[in-house]
Design an enzyme around this catalytic site. Structure first.
Site: not given
Length: 381
Positions: A246, A132, A162
């Protein structure tokens, strides 16, 4: 689209596989996609179907129930998902980002326990990095993992996860030696059904609406030592090794999104009438399309070469950053122009180009922001 420069990286076996993937997406994914967007998640059954067809195990060795392929097969699935503007299920993250971590860094015993379930879709995975208050700055991770004999006790929170609501496993980054900063990170394969795991709200996003995105909280979660990936405090190195892949996954998807959007737009403007002629007949339209097709065709050989190089682990962090930077910027520009050429219909959610425009925007943020990509590229100058 038909390329002036032919694509040479794929052979007949690859195109046969592409045909089967395309058929599956058309017959079993697209008819249900709007309902998944409304629900904010994808059903586990479609993951099982993808597993049955080999889509989730393209580069998993055959001894672990995979196809035994390489990144070329991974790229075909990514391309077909992008071609039909399918942002979920998040098979690219599960099979082409997380699976390679397990394949490369797990013990044989871990592979035997984990990879077959990943290939079959019986385990749906997520990756837990972002927190966060920390964003992409891994050295500032607050989630902790304290060793207690033959287990670790994990406490902390993750966000923007996700598959966070549908996943039953997560590759989780936690601090095992806070005094070491980024060098004190360890990776764990965590059961999301374990006691102490809480799933927060399903986050509402601008795009990628069929992907569930969660906040996750860990309160005294016990994780066996045998669920650690690699050695203690080796997580940073492992993650850095996987970042090039990625970013290349994002680049492959962005590239095909631009191509598919242009194809659909050319078809649309040739049929749409305005002021007594087709939209295509206006000089501005032709010039816009000429600019886009030229940029796309110039970029495609570069991306294909990156795919080819990655098969042999020859893509450097700088090259992956360049691919991710340029393709995501290109896709954003192309999609924005395509929405404009569709007029008001381009802004309607039922038109694929509008959804793709919203879905693709996050690619400049995924896998490290494009500002980070520029920093990586500049370091090698």
């Amino acid at each position: 689209m038909n390329f002036e420069i032919p694509r040479l990286i794929y052979q007949e076996e690859h195109e046969i596989f592409r045909t089967s993937v395309s058929r599956f997406l058309i017959e079993e994914v697209l008819p249900n996609y709007a309902a998944w967007e409304d629900a904010g998640k994808t059903p586990t059954e479609i993951w099982h179907r993808a597993g049955d067809l080999g889509i989730l195990g393209t580069s998993i060795p055959e001894e672990y129930n995979g196809m035994g392929g390489d990144f070329l097969f991974d790229s075909i699935v990514i391309e077909e998902l992008g071609r039909y503007f399918i942002a979920a299920p998040a098979w690219d993250m599960h099979a082409y980002i997380i699976v390679p971590f397990l394949t490369k860094h797990c013990s044989r015993q871990q592979k035997e326990a984990w990879l077959p379930k990943m290939a079959s879709g019986r385990n749906i995975s997520a990756i837990g990095l972002t927190e966060p208050n920390g964003g992409s700055d891994l050295k500032e991770l607050k989630t902790s993992a304290m060793r207690d004999e033959n287990k670790y006790i994990i406490d902390g929170a993750k966000t923007f996860i996700t598959n966070g609501h549908i996943a039953n496993r997560i590759l989780l980054a936690a601090k095992t030696a806070p005094e070491l900063g980024a060098r004190g990170i360890t990776l764990f394969w965590v059961d999301l059904e374990a006691k102490g795991v809480t799933r927060g709200r399903n986050l509402k996003k601008i795009g990628n609406k069929a992907q569930d995105t969660a906040e996750l909280f860990f309160d005294g979660v016990e994780v066996p030592v045998e669920n650690r990936l690699g050695e203690e405090n080796d997580g940073w190195r492992i993650l850095m090794e996987g970042l090039a892949r990625e970013r290349l996954v994002v680049a492959v998807r962005s590239m095909v999104l631009a191509e598919a959007a242009l194809d659909q737009t050319i078809e649309y403007v040739k049929a749409r009438k305005a002021f007594g002629q087709t939209v295509f007949d206006f000089q501005n339209t032709k010039f816009k399309l000429a600019e886009m097709v030229s940029e796309i065709e110039a970029m495609r050989p570069f991306v294909d070469q990156c795919i080819k190089l990655h098969v042999t682990d020859e893509v450097s962090p700088e090259l992956a950053a360049k691919a991710k930077l340029r393709t995501t910027e290109l896709a954003d520009c192309v999609l924005d122009e395509c929405v404009q050429l569709h007029g008001g219909y381009g802004y309607m959610w039922e038109y694929p180009v509008g959804r793709a425009w919203a879905d693709a925007r996050v690619h400049r943020i995924y896998a490290g922001t494009n500002e980070v990509m520029k920093h990586i590229i500049s370091r090698g100058l």
